[in-house]
Design an enzyme around this catalytic site. Structure first.
Site, PDB file in Angstrom:
ATOM      1  N   GLU A  63      50.509  46.396  35.706  1.00  0.00           N
ATOM      2  CA  GLU A  63      49.138  46.420  36.003  1.00  0.00           C
ATOM      3  C   GLU A  63      48.266  47.551  35.413  1.00  0.00           C
ATOM      4  O   GLU A  63      48.645  48.562  35.431  1.00  0.00           O
ATOM      5  CB  GLU A  63      49.147  46.625  37.696  1.00  0.00           C
ATOM      6  CG  GLU A  63      47.857  46.991  38.337  1.00  0.00           C
ATOM      7  CD  GLU A  63      46.682  45.577  38.143  1.00  0.00           C
ATOM      8  OE1 GLU A  63      45.626  46.239  37.660  1.00  0.00           O
ATOM      9  OE2 GLU A  63      47.250  44.558  38.283  1.00  0.00           O
ATOM     10  N   VAL A 106      49.007  42.110  30.751  1.00  0.00           N
ATOM     11  CA  VAL A 106      50.331  41.189  29.989  1.00  0.00           C
ATOM     12  C   VAL A 106      49.512  40.300  29.144  1.00  0.00           C
ATOM     13  O   VAL A 106      48.535  39.795  29.421  1.00  0.00           O
ATOM     14  CB  VAL A 106      50.689  40.038  31.317  1.00  0.00           C
ATOM     15  CG1 VAL A 106      51.845  39.351  30.734  1.00  0.00           C
ATOM     16  CG2 VAL A 106      51.176  40.962  32.416  1.00  0.00           C
ATOM     17  N   CYS A 189      39.530  32.665  49.142  1.00  0.00           N
ATOM     18  CA  CYS A 189      38.770  32.893  50.168  1.00  0.00           C
ATOM     19  C   CYS A 189      37.764  31.852  50.333  1.00  0.00           C
ATOM     20  O   CYS A 189      36.442  32.165  50.323  1.00  0.00           O
ATOM     21  CB  CYS A 189      38.277  33.986  50.590  1.00  0.00           C
ATOM     22  SG  CYS A 189      37.754  34.222  52.341  1.00  0.00           S
ATOM     23  N   LYS A 332      43.545  29.768  49.253  1.00  0.00           N
ATOM     24  CA  LYS A 332      44.143  31.261  48.567  1.00  0.00           C
ATOM     25  C   LYS A 332      43.422  32.403  49.329  1.00  0.00           C
ATOM     26  O   LYS A 332      42.109  32.628  49.186  1.00  0.00           O
ATOM     27  CB  LYS A 332      43.573  31.275  47.103  1.00  0.00           C
ATOM     28  CG  LYS A 332      44.113  29.820  46.194  1.00  0.00           C
ATOM     29  CD  LYS A 332      43.712  29.985  44.698  1.00  0.00           C
ATOM     30  CE  LYS A 332      44.100  28.865  44.013  1.00  0.00           C
ATOM     31  NZ  LYS A 332      45.619  28.929  43.915  1.00  0.00           N
ATOM     32  N   ALA A 335      45.642  36.400  53.762  1.00  0.00           N
ATOM     33  CA  ALA A 335      46.804  36.176  54.751  1.00  0.00           C
ATOM     34  C   ALA A 335      47.921  35.099  54.359  1.00  0.00           C
ATOM     35  O   ALA A 335      48.979  35.188  54.731  1.00  0.00           O
ATOM     36  CB  ALA A 335      46.181  35.304  56.000  1.00  0.00           C
ATOM     37  N   CYS A 367      41.485  32.354  57.785  1.00  0.00           N
ATOM     38  CA  CYS A 367      40.107  32.488  57.252  1.00  0.00           C
ATOM     39  C   CYS A 367      39.300  33.176  58.196  1.00  0.00           C
ATOM     40  O   CYS A 367      38.873  32.146  59.130  1.00  0.00           O
ATOM     41  CB  CYS A 367      39.536  31.253  56.467  1.00  0.00           C
ATOM     42  SG  CYS A 367      37.841  31.739  55.673  1.00  0.00           S
TER      43      CYS A 367
END
Length: 438
Positions: A63, A106, A189, A332, A335, A367
């Protein structure tokens, strides 16, 4: 830029706690039992879980970012109800102690060789791989963006660089059109593009400007929301508050000098319509991670090709995935990541013992549809688009309690539960609250 200033402010805090884990630009150790790609919500929560399964020294996370953001709160940041600073913590503070943090992007994934390449050309090999690389924002696919963000009256809650511009545009609104967009691509979302519309309406009413405003939601979708139970409530809100909804309208160009937004009519190819705006909130087109898309792990659309039940790769049995980068046919959201993490943990723990996975992901996602500064409609549903509600009440109703959960409880659950690998979604509590019947 204020957001960049905050990034710099966050970094020294990371130095103070850097002893908790090891990090490097190019890892000296070339092989890990478990390699996790991505340090977002999916990557961090799975590295915490994999640390417990394999031991910290056997887990590495790739990351590049020094700062980790709780992105769901940006809806409220764009409406002035929260600050960007409240959404940010140093990556060092959320990285599980003892795991190797490879601070790099990456470059390439080579599943046939069980290895990856990072930016400086270093090769890292693995026994098991979890891909959690998120998705890609494509503002540049809209003509005039991202340059238009240098002008006033335009913002976007989908980027740390532009979310405060939304709040500035809302504060500066005088009269005219406030326009909110939804692109013709998958998004993360999917409720967020309209949440900021409801909050804008509420703010303009509170400040006495609503009578001079046209609040307009131009969405590429043929529906307001994909799950009928919640869509019915939202249509009632739209009618009550005099909000204008234009379905199948896709933003293709922004002309900030003229304060114009150009939309194509997806039902009538070639037909476009120009809207003047006093405020414009842009939800960018989105697509798969370019690294995943360019690898053998991708499906025909570029998403990570997973078994939707076990989250194991369809072709490579030692590769797994979680979150926005995947092909899973569900919304996506954070949650969804939580629910997926519990299933994926179980899948991997079974496979390392040469046992068959025995837990299936049902597509659970959620959502919290913010409809004002103190109400939320909490939508929860599964792969089939069927409501899968946690509480034994009708969650299609606007409720103050659900706003409190969205604004205050969920951030706490994220930082202290999900990222530590301790929160796997509300499944067990749902059964309890529904007396074992659901």
């Amino acid at each position: 830029m204020a957001s960049l200033h905050r990034l710099r402010l966050c970094q020294p805090r990371g130095i103070a706690i850097s002893h908790l884990h090891t990090s490097s630009r190019a890892s000296a150790k070339q092989h890990y039992k478990m390699l996790v790609l991505g340090g977002g919500s999916g990557g961090i929560c799975m590295s915490a879980r994999m640390k417990r399964l394999f031991g910290a020294e056997n887990v590495a996370v790739v990351e590049p970012s020094e700062v980790h953001y709780y992105q769901p709160i940006w809806t409220l940041v764009g409406a002035g109800a929260k600050t960007v600073a409240s959404s940010a913590r140093p990556t060092a503070s959320v990285m599980p102690s003892g795991v190797k943090w490879v601070k790099s992007k990456v470059q390439e994934i080579n599943p046939d060789k069980n290895s990856i390449l990072i930016e400086d050309g270093t090769e890292i090999s693995y026994d098991y791989l979890i891909v959690a690389l998120g998705l890609q924002l494509h503002y540049e696919k809209i003509k005039g963006l991202p340059e238009a963000f240098e002008h006033p009256k335009i913002g976007s809650n989908y980027s740390v660089e532009t979310v405060e511009k939304t709040w500035k545009a809302l504060q500066d609104f005088k009269e005219g059109n406030a326009i909110f967009t939804f692109p013709n691509t998958p998004v993360k979302c999917a409720g967020a593009p309209q949440k900021i519309m409801y909050l804008t309406d509420a703010y303009l009413r509170k400040t006495g400007k609503r009578a001079k405003a046209n609040v307009i939601y131009n969405t590429s979708l043929p529906v307001l929301f994909g799950i009928k139970k919640y869509a019915d409530t939202l249509w009632d809100i739209v009618k009550t508050r005099d909000l204008q909804i234009n379905l199948r309208h896709n933003l293709i160009e922004v002309r900030p000098d003229k304060q114009e937004a150009v939309f194509e009519n997806l039902d009538k190819p070639g037909e476009t319509k120009v809207f003047e705006y006093e405020m414009l909130h842009v939800t960018p087109p989105m697509g798969p991670s370019l690294v995943v898309k360019g690898s053998p792990l991708a499906d025909e659309n570029g998403w990570l090709d997973l078994n939707k039940d076990t989250l194991q790769h369809s072709k490579y049995p030692n590769v797994f995935g979680i979150g926005d980068c995947t092909s899973l046919p569900t919304a996506k959201t954070g949650a969804a990541v939580a629910a997926q993490s519990a299933v994926l943990h179980r899948t991997i723990s079974k496979l390392v013992k040469n046992q068959k996975p025995d837990k299936k992901y049902d597509g659970y996602t959620s959502c919290p549809l913010v409809t004002s500064y103190n109400t939320v409609v909490l939508a929860e549903f599964d792969y089939n688009g069927e409501p899968l509600e946690t509480f034994p009440i009708n969650q299609a109703k606007e409720r103050r309690l659900m706003y409190y959960m969205k604004a205050d409880v969920m951030p706490h659950l994220y930082w202290h539960g999900l990222l530590r690998g301790l929160w796997g979604g509300p499944g067990p509590y749902r059964k309890l609250l529904h007396l074992g019947m659901k």
